[in-house]
Design a protein around this motif. Structure first.
Motif, PDB file in Angstrom:
ATOM      1  N   LEU A 180       0.809  -1.253   0.052  1.00 10.70           N
ATOM      2  CA  LEU A 180       0.024  -0.053   0.018  1.00 10.70           C
ATOM      3  C   LEU A 180       0.784   1.117  -0.054  1.00 10.70           C
ATOM      4  N   LEU A 181       1.853   1.280   0.979  1.00  6.90           N
ATOM      5  CA  LEU A 181       2.907   2.364   0.908  1.00  6.90           C
ATOM      6  C   LEU A 181       3.464   2.737  -0.463  1.00  6.90           C
ATOM      7  N   GLN A 182       3.911   1.537  -1.095  1.00  3.34           N
ATOM      8  CA  GLN A 182       4.372   1.669  -2.375  1.00  3.34           C
ATOM      9  C   GLN A 182       3.556   2.378  -3.417  1.00  3.34           C
ATOM     10  N   LEU A 183       2.384   1.993  -3.579  1.00  3.93           N
ATOM     11  CA  LEU A 183       1.304   2.573  -4.428  1.00  3.93           C
ATOM     12  C   LEU A 183       1.000   3.671  -4.265  1.00  3.93           C
ATOM     13  N   VAL A 184       0.919   4.500  -2.972  1.00  4.14           N
ATOM     14  CA  VAL A 184       0.590   5.563  -2.781  1.00  4.14           C
ATOM     15  C   VAL A 184       1.995   6.408  -3.261  1.00  4.14           C
ATOM     16  N   GLY A 185       3.134   5.936  -2.939  1.00  2.00           N
ATOM     17  CA  GLY A 185       4.348   6.972  -3.413  1.00  2.00           C
ATOM     18  C   GLY A 185       4.420   6.880  -4.803  1.00  2.00           C
ATOM     19  N   ASP A 186       3.992   5.712  -5.705  1.00  4.88           N
ATOM     20  CA  ASP A 186       4.160   5.835  -6.975  1.00  4.88           C
ATOM     21  C   ASP A 186       3.031   6.734  -7.636  1.00  4.88           C
ATOM     22  N   LYS A 187       1.870   6.746  -6.944  1.00  3.49           N
ATOM     23  CA  LYS A 187       0.756   7.701  -7.414  1.00  3.49           C
ATOM     24  C   LYS A 187       1.283   9.240  -7.330  1.00  3.49           C
ATOM     25  N   ILE A 188       1.890   9.402  -6.071  1.00  2.83           N
ATOM     26  CA  ILE A 188       2.211  10.746  -5.716  1.00  2.83           C
ATOM     27  C   ILE A 188       3.395  11.284  -6.734  1.00  2.83           C
ATOM     28  N   LEU A 189       4.148  10.537  -7.122  1.00  4.12           N
ATOM     29  CA  LEU A 189       5.588  10.522  -7.847  1.00  4.12           C
ATOM     30  C   LEU A 189       4.780  10.882  -9.230  1.00  4.12           C
ATOM     31  N   GLU A 190       3.794  10.205  -9.732  1.00  3.99           N
ATOM     32  CA  GLU A 190       3.109  10.333 -10.965  1.00  3.99           C
ATOM     33  C   GLU A 190       2.494  11.625 -11.011  1.00  3.99           C
ATOM     34  N   ARG A 242       8.789  17.389  -8.063  1.00  6.87           N
ATOM     35  CA  ARG A 242       9.203  16.012  -8.301  1.00  6.87           C
ATOM     36  C   ARG A 242      10.351  15.530  -7.406  1.00  6.87           C
ATOM     37  N   ASP A 243      11.365  16.146  -6.987  1.00  4.87           N
ATOM     38  CA  ASP A 243      12.521  15.648  -6.279  1.00  4.87           C
ATOM     39  C   ASP A 243      11.637  15.430  -4.769  1.00  4.87           C
ATOM     40  N   LYS A 244      10.785  16.096  -4.476  1.00 10.49           N
ATOM     41  CA  LYS A 244      10.156  15.969  -3.153  1.00 10.49           C
ATOM     42  C   LYS A 244       9.330  14.535  -3.101  1.00 10.49           C
ATOM     43  N   ALA A 245       8.764  14.375  -4.159  1.00 10.48           N
ATOM     44  CA  ALA A 245       8.207  12.963  -4.498  1.00 10.48           C
ATOM     45  C   ALA A 245       9.066  11.904  -4.397  1.00 10.48           C
ATOM     46  N   LEU A 246      10.306  12.296  -4.858  1.00 10.02           N
ATOM     47  CA  LEU A 246      11.235  11.211  -5.103  1.00 10.02           C
ATOM     48  C   LEU A 246      11.876  10.958  -3.637  1.00 10.02           C
ATOM     49  N   ARG A 247      12.160  12.053  -2.806  1.00  6.85           N
ATOM     50  CA  ARG A 247      12.406  11.932  -1.577  1.00  6.85           C
ATOM     51  C   ARG A 247      11.308  11.233  -0.672  1.00  6.85           C
ATOM     52  N   LEU A 248      10.173  11.590  -0.683  1.00  4.33           N
ATOM     53  CA  LEU A 248       9.090  10.689  -0.087  1.00  4.33           C
ATOM     54  C   LEU A 248       8.855   9.276  -0.384  1.00  4.33           C
ATOM     55  N   LEU A 249       9.445   8.851  -1.781  1.00  2.45           N
ATOM     56  CA  LEU A 249       9.352   7.521  -2.146  1.00  2.45           C
ATOM     57  C   LEU A 249      10.419   6.710  -1.397  1.00  2.45           C
ATOM     58  N   LYS A 250      11.781   7.429  -1.457  1.00  5.13           N
ATOM     59  CA  LYS A 250      12.664   7.002  -0.697  1.00  5.13           C
ATOM     60  C   LYS A 250      12.286   6.692   0.762  1.00  5.13           C
ATOM     61  N   ARG A 251      11.738   7.699   1.377  1.00  4.49           N
ATOM     62  CA  ARG A 251      11.542   7.514   2.738  1.00  4.49           C
ATOM     63  C   ARG A 251      10.380   6.412   2.934  1.00  4.49           C
ATOM     64  N   ILE A 252       9.610   5.938   1.843  1.00  2.00           N
ATOM     65  CA  ILE A 252       8.704   4.870   1.933  1.00  2.00           C
ATOM     66  C   ILE A 252       9.455   3.553   1.926  1.00  2.00           C
ATOM     67  N   ASN A 253      10.596   3.445   0.970  1.00  2.87           N
ATOM     68  CA  ASN A 253      11.455   2.256   1.014  1.00  2.87           C
ATOM     69  C   ASN A 253      12.145   1.988   1.980  1.00  2.87           C
ATOM     70  N   VAL A 254      12.520   2.884   2.673  1.00  4.10           N
ATOM     71  CA  VAL A 254      13.043   2.588   4.129  1.00  4.10           C
ATOM     72  C   VAL A 254      12.227   1.947   5.065  1.00  4.10           C
ATOM     73  N   LEU A 255      10.892   2.401   5.078  1.00  7.47           N
ATOM     74  CA  LEU A 255       9.832   2.077   5.941  1.00  7.47           C
ATOM     75  C   LEU A 255       9.669   0.425   5.491  1.00  7.47           C
ATOM     76  N   ARG A 256       9.544   0.287   4.444  1.00  5.85           N
ATOM     77  CA  ARG A 256       9.286  -1.029   3.720  1.00  5.85           C
ATOM     78  C   ARG A 256      10.393  -1.940   4.394  1.00  5.85           C
ATOM     79  N   LEU A 257      11.751  -1.716   4.093  1.00  6.98           N
ATOM     80  CA  LEU A 257      12.736  -2.209   4.509  1.00  6.98           C
ATOM     81  C   LEU A 257      12.806  -2.841   5.981  1.00  6.98           C
ATOM     82  N   VAL A 258      12.553  -1.904   6.776  1.00  7.84           N
ATOM     83  CA  VAL A 258      12.324  -1.913   8.160  1.00  7.84           C
ATOM     84  C   VAL A 258      11.414  -3.149   8.514  1.00  7.84           C
TER      85      VAL A 258
END
Length: 613
Positions: free
Chosen positions: A87-97, A106-122
């Motif tokens: 779910l977090l990944q889908l939200v991040g992809d939609k915001i980036l789109e 766009r850069d802010k959206a990329l940083r948000l997506l990076k933050r999502i990836n951190v949460l997913r890895l944890v």
């Protein structure tokens, strides 16, 4: 056939509910809101969710507020860990789109997506969690995090480091962070980005009640990360009873109480919304529109007339509270003057009450659609096998199979070739039900279904049920015994049943059939004629007399059949014909000796004997 996918085509008057829900989301005006759409499996939750999204699109205000939709189906992520992060990944992809075409965002959206990836890895735990909490790469996963920029690197240039320090809020080398802080920063960043984009993120969560309990709870836990963020809305479709059961399993061993299981879902949902339950009116309209839709697709009904029927049905359902119910006359008015459409409307009118009130279907739209799919599938299988049956008969039989399987099995066991597939017990039950008389034990039930089914057109008591059972072999193997009648024998049987007087064609048919087939046809015709035999007319015994004239060897069988006659019902009308047959003398003598024999009939026999002397 009708597909089982969600749709925005409204046959159930759900549009009013979808309008209200969409209006509620619009009136939130950027404040976070969560709506729970509850209903059983197949009740129409997915279609209702899709209708809400369609209506929200009409509320878009470019530059001020636009609705952006993310549809999440956790059933596709049945694996526990995948469901937690998808779910977090889908939200991040939609915001980036949405941000990809906006300068500076766009850069802010990329940083948000990076933050999502951190949460997913944890969420993976182990090396990823250790790396996250210490800021130092641990093991292969830690090195992968560093490689993909999820940790700061010594090789970054000064400009990148400035940007990271200012905006990222991600991990710095050897700088441990806490998970609660990271979640908070993620929520703040997402909320700020939604405001800058001037969008409201609407997340539709569907098919939650198809998931395993562990996946369902995992999804709800992930939803909490996004709930109550400004410019966000959640519409969660799930069966309340299923969620309660999943909560109990999740907290197994804690002796969780019902109110605790209920509160768990209530804390996530601000506005509970239940899918409207179908009544008889809605079921009639639904089935009628499905049938008309099929006729339209097959070219039997014009598109304009189908569209007019949709409008009329919707209007009638909206006003049903006034007493304007969906009657048979109303349904027939939608048939556009076509006799075929009238028959379909009568089918809808007959089926709807039974499918609504039966516990096996309980007014479930998906089950009603599957019911019709089965009926039409069997209909398509009939013609290639030389079977001619109308839809009403197919539907009536499948109805008892679906809703009263014990009765269906009992009736099927009574079907034999000897009686040409007719079940006399069913005929008697239909007649008794029509007259309001007590039913045989076989048809006694605790609810009204069996009585209503017996009264449903067409009557099946005088119908050869073998074709119906043959087409329903998907439910059971059928064995009716050996049928010794040939095609010619069956034709003669039908001719004997229909005959009302001696004629050359009938005599020729008996002769052509031959002695064996003629004897079988005579016996079968006698059984089939029984329900309509009055025992007072010449035609009641015509089949015996005419067959024995051509083949006298069947006289013994004819006498056996007559010996079983209800003596008290025999009238004068059949006496002269039988007295003219030498083989029938023993029958008349036995009848005359019976005290229950009609006096006038006895006198007719005596008078004829005097004249013969």
């Amino acid at each position: 056939m009708w597909h089982d996918n969600e749709t925005t085509v409204d046959y159930l008057n759900f549009g009013i509910v979808a309008d209200a829900c969409a209006k509620l989301l619009q009136q939130a005006r950027g404040e976070p809101i969560s709506v729970g759409i509850s209903g059983g499996w197949g009740a129409g939750k997915s279609s209702l969710v899709k209708m809400v999204g369609q209506r929200l699109e009409g509320f878009n205000e470019p530059g001020e507020n636009s609705y952006v939709f993310v549809t999440f189906n956790p059933w596709l992520y049945q694996d526990f860990d995948s469901a937690r992060s998808a779910l977090l990944q889908l939200v991040g992809d939609k915001i980036l789109e949405e941000a990809s075409e906006r300068e500076g965002l766009r850069d802010k959206a990329l940083r948000l997506l990076k933050r999502i990836n951190v949460l997913r890895l944890v969420q993976l735990g182990g090396e990823a969690a250790a790396t996250y909490f210490t800021g130092v790469p641990v093991g292969m996963i830690g090195r992968a995090m560093k490689k993909f920029g999820l940790l700061d690197s010594d090789k970054k240039d000064d400009e990148d480091k400035k940007d990271d320090d200012k905006d990222d809020g991600l991990l710095k080398k050897a700088e441990p962070l806490s998970l609660p802080n990271e979640i908070h920063e993620f929520r703040v960043a997402l909320e700020a980005l939604l405001e800058e984009l001037k969008i409201t993120l609407v997340v539709f969560v569907d098919d939650l009640d198809r998931c395993l309990p562990k996946t369902a709870i995992s999804t709800l836990e992930s939803i909490r990360l996004l709930l109550f963020i400004k410019r966000s809305a959640f519409v969660i479709a799930a069966d309340n009873d299923f969620i309660k059961g999943a909560v109990r399993i999740h907290f197994a061993g804690t002796e969780i109480k019902d109110e605790v299981a209920t509160n768990y879902f209530d804390k996530l949902i601000q506005v509970p919304l239940h899918v409207p339950r179908l009544g008889v009116n809605e079921a009639k309209a639904y089935i009628a529109l499905l049938l008309l839709q099929r006729a339209c697709q097959d070219g039997q009904l014009e598109d304009e007339k189908f569209a007019a029927a949709q409008v009329a049905m919707s209007k009638r359902l909206r006003e049903a509270w006034r007493g304007d119910s969906v009657t048979l006359d109303f349904l027939e008015a939608q048939a556009a003057g076509s006799l075929d459409m009238v028959e379909l409307m009568r089918l809808a009118d007959g089926l709807a009450p039974l499918l609504t009130r039966s516990g096996a279907v309980d007014g479930n739209p998906r089950l009603m659609k599957r019911f019709l799919n089965t009926v039409f599938l069997r209909s398509s299988l009939a013609e290639p096998q030389g079977i001619r049956l109308d839809l009403q008969a197919l539907a009536k039989w499948h109805l008892v199979e679906r809703c009263a399987p014990t009765l269906a099995t009992a009736l099927a066991n009574l079907v034999t070739s000897e009686h040409d597939g007719r079940v006399d017990a069913l005929r008697l039950a239909e007649e008794a039900n029509e007259k309001g008389e007590p039913l045989d034990e076989l048809f006694i039930s605790d609810d009204a279904f069996v009585s209503q089914w017996l009264g449903l057109a067409p009557p099946l008591g005088e119908v050869d049920l073998r074709p119906l059972l043959h087409l329903s072999r998907d439910t059971a193997t059928r064995d009716f015994g050996v049928d010794d009648l040939t095609a010619g024998g069956r034709d003669l049987r039908d001719a004997l049943v229909a005959a009302t007087a001696q004629n050359v064609q009938l005599t020729s048919a008996i002769t052509t059939a031959g002695p064996v087939q003629a004897g079988l046809a005579m016996s079968r015709a006698w059984v089939l004629k029984a329900p309509k035999r009055s025992w007072k007319k010449r035609e009641d015994v015509l089949m015996l007399i005419e067959t024995c004239k051509v083949f006298p060897q069947h006289a013994a069988k004819a006498k056996e059949l007559l010996f079983s006659a209800p003596v008290s019902q025999i009238g004068v009308g059949i006496i002269p014909e039988l007295q003219a047959q030498q083989w029938a003398k023993d029958v008349l003598d036995r009848w005359s000796a019976d005290p229950a024999f009609d006096k006038q009939a006895r006198r007719a026999i005596e008078n004829q004997e005097k004249r013969n002397k």
